[in-house]
Scaffold this motif. Structure first.
Motif, mmCIF file in Angstrom:
data_model
loop_
_atom_site.group_PDB
_atom_site.id
_atom_site.type_symbol
_atom_site.label_atom_id
_atom_site.label_comp_id
_atom_site.label_asym_id
_atom_site.label_seq_id
_atom_site.Cartn_x
_atom_site.Cartn_y
_atom_site.Cartn_z
ATOM 1 N N THR A 45 0.826 -1.204 0.000
ATOM 2 C CA THR A 45 0.000 0.000 0.000
ATOM 3 C C THR A 45 0.859 1.251 0.000
ATOM 4 N N SER A 46 0.495 2.221 -0.833
ATOM 5 C CA SER A 46 1.220 3.493 -0.856
ATOM 6 C C SER A 46 0.706 4.405 0.239
ATOM 7 N N LEU A 47 1.488 5.424 0.549
ATOM 8 C CA LEU A 47 1.097 6.397 1.573
ATOM 9 C C LEU A 47 -0.178 7.121 1.164
ATOM 10 N N ILE A 48 -0.252 7.550 -0.081
ATOM 11 C CA ILE A 48 -1.432 8.273 -0.546
ATOM 12 C C ILE A 48 -2.677 7.398 -0.460
ATOM 13 N N GLN A 49 -2.542 6.122 -0.790
ATOM 14 C CA GLN A 49 -3.677 5.215 -0.687
ATOM 15 C C GLN A 49 -4.132 5.063 0.755
ATOM 16 N N ARG A 50 -3.177 4.933 1.679
ATOM 17 C CA ARG A 50 -3.533 4.795 3.091
ATOM 18 C C ARG A 50 -4.174 6.072 3.636
ATOM 19 N N MET A 51 -3.720 7.226 3.162
ATOM 20 C CA MET A 51 -4.356 8.473 3.571
ATOM 21 C C MET A 51 -5.824 8.487 3.168
ATOM 22 N N ALA A 52 -6.116 8.032 1.945
ATOM 23 C CA ALA A 52 -7.500 7.990 1.477
ATOM 24 C C ALA A 52 -8.312 6.992 2.284
ATOM 25 N N GLU A 53 -7.730 5.827 2.568
ATOM 26 C CA GLU A 53 -8.446 4.797 3.329
ATOM 27 C C GLU A 53 -8.759 5.249 4.741
ATOM 28 N N GLU A 54 -7.870 6.018 5.353
ATOM 29 C CA GLU A 54 -8.049 6.460 6.734
ATOM 30 C C GLU A 54 -8.668 7.851 6.841
ATOM 31 N N ASN A 55 -9.035 8.448 5.699
ATOM 32 C CA ASN A 55 -9.641 9.786 5.689
ATOM 33 C C ASN A 55 -8.743 10.826 6.346
ATOM 34 N N VAL A 56 -7.464 10.805 5.977
ATOM 35 C CA VAL A 56 -6.499 11.795 6.462
ATOM 36 C C VAL A 56 -6.168 12.723 5.284
ATOM 37 N N PRO A 57 -6.668 13.945 5.285
ATOM 38 C CA PRO A 57 -6.472 14.827 4.130
ATOM 39 C C PRO A 57 -5.020 15.227 3.883
ATOM 40 N N GLY A 58 -4.262 15.502 4.968
ATOM 41 C CA GLY A 58 -2.895 15.975 4.781
ATOM 42 C C GLY A 58 -1.994 15.578 5.920
ATOM 43 N N LEU A 59 -0.717 15.427 5.601
ATOM 44 C CA LEU A 59 0.266 15.143 6.652
ATOM 45 C C LEU A 59 1.647 15.585 6.187
ATOM 46 N N SER A 60 2.548 15.667 7.163
ATOM 47 C CA SER A 60 3.914 16.101 6.899
ATOM 48 C C SER A 60 4.857 15.257 7.736
ATOM 49 N N ILE A 61 5.975 14.872 7.130
ATOM 50 C CA ILE A 61 6.939 13.975 7.763
ATOM 51 C C ILE A 61 8.319 14.628 7.717
ATOM 52 N N ALA A 62 9.093 14.446 8.780
ATOM 53 C CA ALA A 62 10.485 14.899 8.773
ATOM 54 C C ALA A 62 11.339 13.889 9.533
ATOM 55 N N VAL A 63 12.562 13.695 9.036
ATOM 56 C CA VAL A 63 13.468 12.688 9.593
ATOM 57 C C VAL A 63 14.822 13.313 9.890
ATOM 58 N N LEU A 64 15.297 13.091 11.113
ATOM 59 C CA LEU A 64 16.644 13.483 11.525
ATOM 60 C C LEU A 64 17.480 12.210 11.633
ATOM 61 N N LYS A 65 18.607 12.177 10.939
ATOM 62 C CA LYS A 65 19.487 11.013 10.975
ATOM 63 C C LYS A 65 20.920 11.478 11.154
ATOM 64 N N ASN A 66 21.556 10.984 12.216
ATOM 65 C CA ASN A 66 22.943 11.367 12.521
ATOM 66 C C ASN A 66 23.101 12.887 12.610
#
Length: 485
Positions: free
Chosen positions: A50-71
Motif C-alpha cells: 500500500t502506498s502512503l497516498i492510498q492509506r491516507m484515502a483509506e483512513e480519511n487523512v487529508p494531509g500530513l507532513s513527515i520529517a526525519v533526523l538522521k545522525n
C-alpha cells in the motif's frame, strides 16, 4: 479510548503529493511513500502493498507532513495532501500544524530556563510564586505542596487531563480563568496527594504557564519566542494566539474523522504549553537536535547540560521534565504525542544520538496511519522507535467464539457522559469490538482463549471466566469491563 474511531467515508477527490524535500534520497520515496508498513500484522495473513497516498484515502487523512533526523542532519522532509479544502492549499514541508500535547515538552523549556536564571525552583511550593491565584484542593497540604518538578512530570495530582479548545473567533479565557474553571473545562484542583501518583494533567501545564507569565512579566508566547523558539532556530513556530501573517498563510486547517474540514477552520487554545503550539515537523526536529547537541557537549545551547540531563531523568511512569522517556534498543529516547481538534501528531528522538522522526497530520482519524508511518520509518532508517507488532493467532471453535459475544460495561471512570458500553460480535469466525463513537468495529485476534489483541491498537484484551462463561475483560491492563448481556 482503547481503539481508534473508524470511518468508511472516502475522501472526495485525490490527494496530491506536493513539493517539499530536504536532501531527499530517491530510495526514500520508493521505499516509504510506495510501501507503507502496517504497524500491526497477523501472522499467516497476506499483507497488501500500500502506498502512503492510498492509506491516507483509506483512513480519511487529508494531509500530513513527515520529517526525519538522521545522525544529526535533517535528511528528509515532505508534505502530502491538502491543508485547506476551501482554498485548495496543499501541504508542504513548510505547512504549520497545531502540535497538541507536543506543546508540553517544548513549553517545559520555558520553566527550566527560569530555573536556570534562579527565578524559579523545581522543588519549592509553586504557591509561593503565584500572585492573584493559588492552587487548592482536598489533597493539598503544607506537608505535601505542589512543585514545578511535579507539574512537569505529571505527578502533582492535579485534575483536568486536557482541553477541547475554542472555536476560532470566540472569546478565550485568561490563564487564571482557565485554572478557575471559568472556561469550558473544570477548575484545576489537587485531587491526589502531590508526588504520590502519575496522573496526566494539562491543567498542571497551565499552572506552569501562569508561573512563566507572572515571573517573566511577558505572555507565554513572548517569553518562549525570545528565549526558546528563536534561539533553537524554530522560526516557523509560535505559541501566539494570533498567528503573524507569514505563518498564518501556511497554517493547516483541522479536519474531522471523515476527512471534512471543521467549520471553525481550527480551534484556539489559550492553554499554551498544554496544547497551543503551532509548528512544523522540521522545527520539532530542530528542538530534538538542539537537546541532543547539548547532551553531546554543546556549550551555547538554550539550557545547560545539567538541566537537560535532569530533563531526561525518569520519574514516575518513565516521564521526564516535559517529555515521555522510553528505551529503544538499549538507548534512552524521548518523545510525545499530540492531539487537538483535527490534528494528530507524534515525535520520537534518541537522547544521545542524532536520530528523530516527526509525523504531523491534519485529521482526527490519523493515529493508525501515523503509527504505520513511524513503523515504516523505523525499518527504513534502522531506528526502532516503533517496531511492527506480529499477532500470533489461534483458531477457536464456533462454540468458543460464541462465549465472547455480548455487551460490556466499562467500570473505570474516564469521564464519559453516560454508560460506556462496548459490543463484541462474531462474524465469519472473526471477533470484533465496537465502542461508543466508533463508526465501524475493530477486529480482535485471539492468541489464546483468554487473550485477544486489537488489530488496530495492538492493545491486549484479557477476558475473565467463571467456568466457561465470560464475565468481563481487562483492556490494556487498565480498563475493566463487566459483561452485562
Amino acid at each position: 479510548m482503547f481503539t481508534r474511531k473508524s470511518v468508511s467515508i472516502a475522501i472526495a477527490g485525490s490527494l496530491v503529493l506536493v513539493a517539499g524535500t530536504l536532501s531527499q534520497p530517491i530510495h526514500a520515496a520508493d521505499t516509504i511513500e510506495q510501501h507503507i508498513q502496517k504497524s500491526i500484522v497477523i501472522a499467516g495473513e497476506s499483507q497488501p502493498n500500500t502506498s502512503l497516498i492510498q492509506r491516507m484515502a483509506e483512513e480519511n487523512v487529508p494531509g500530513l507532513s513527515i520529517a526525519v533526523l538522521k545522525n544529526g542532519e535533517i535528511v528528509w522532509a515532505k508534505g502530502f495532501g491538502i491543508a485547506n479544502s476551501k482554498t485548495k492549499q496543499l501541504v508542504s514541508e513548510h505547512t504549520l500544524f497545531q502540535a497538541g500535547s507536543i506543546s508540553k515538552p517544548i513549553g517545559a523549556l520555558a520553566a527550566l530556563k527560569l530555573v536556570e536564571q534562579g527565578k524559579l525552583s523545581l522543588d519549592e511550593d509553586v504557591n509561593k510564586y503565584l500572585k492573584g491565584y493559588q492552587l487548592t484542593g482536598a489533597k493539598l497540604s503544607k506537608e505535601t505542596p505542589v512543585t514545578l518538578r511535579q507539574l512537569l512530570t505529571h505527578t502533582a495530582g492535579l485534575s483536568v487531563h486536557g482541553f477541547p479548545g475554542y472555536s476560532t473567533g470566540d472569546n478565550v479565557p485568561s490563564t487564571i480563568d482557565v485554572l478557575d474553571g471559568k472556561g469550558n473545562t473544570a477548575k484545576v484542583e489537587v485531587v491526589l496527594t502531590p508526588g504520590s501518583e502519575w496522573r496526566y494533567s494539562g491543567g498542571g501545564y497551565t499552572v506552569m504557564q501562569l508561573l512563566v507569565e507572572q515571573i517573566s512579566g511577558q505572555t507565554f508566547a513572548e517569553f518562549t519566542d525570545a528565549n526558546i523558539l528563536k534561539p533553537m532556530g524554530m522560526l516557523n513556530s509560535t505559541y501566539a494566539h494570533t498567528l503573524p501573517n507569514d505563518l498564518k498563510t501556511r497554517a493547516s486547517a483541522a479536519f474531522d474523522g471523515g476527512g471534512n474540514m471543521h467549520s471553525a477552520v481550527f480551534n484556539d487554545y489559550p492553554e499554551k504549553p498544554a496544547a497551543g503550539l503551532w509548528t512544523t515537523p522540521t522545527d520539532i526536529l530542530k528542538y530534538a537536535a538542539h537537546m541532543q547537541a547539548i547532551m553531546n557537549g554543546k556549550k551555547d545551547g538554550i539550557l545547560q547540560k545539567e538541566t537537560v540531563q535532569a530533563m531526561f531523568t525518569k520519574h514516575k511512569n518513565d516521564w521526564g521534565l516535559g517529555p515521555a522517556l522510553m528505551d529503544v534498543d538499549g538507548q534512552l529516547a524521548f518523545g510525545h504525542g499530540g492531539k487537538n481538534l483535527g490534528f494528530t501528531n507524534d515525535f520520537k528522538a534518541l537522547v544521545n544520538k542524532g536520530d528523530a522522526f516527526v509525523v504531523m497530520s491534519n485529521g482526527d482519524n490519523a493515529n493508525t496511519l501515523n503509527n504505520e508511518i513511524m513503523a515504516t520509518l523505523s525499518k527504513h532508517y534502522d531506528v526502532a522507535f516503533l517496531e511492527q507488532t506480529v499477532i500470533q493467532p489461534v483458531t477457536l471453535t464456533p462454540q468458543q467464539l460464541d462465549a465472547y459475544k455480548g455487551e460490556y460495561l466499562l467500570l473505570t471512570d474516564i469521564g464519559y457522559n453516560g454508560d460506556f458500553i462496548s459490543k463484541i460480535s462474531v462474524n465469519e469466525g472473526k471477533v470484533a469490538i465496537q465502542n461508543p463513537g466508533d463508526v465501524m468495529p475493530s477486529r480482535l485476534v485471539p492468541e489464546n482463549t483468554s487473550k485477544f489483541i486489537s488489530a488496530v491498537s495492538g492493545n491486549e484484551f484479557v477476558f475473565k471466566f467463571d467456568g466457561k462463561i465470560v464475565t468481563g475483560l481487562t483492556v490494556a491492563g487498565r480498563f475493566e469491563l463487566q459483561k452485562i448481556k
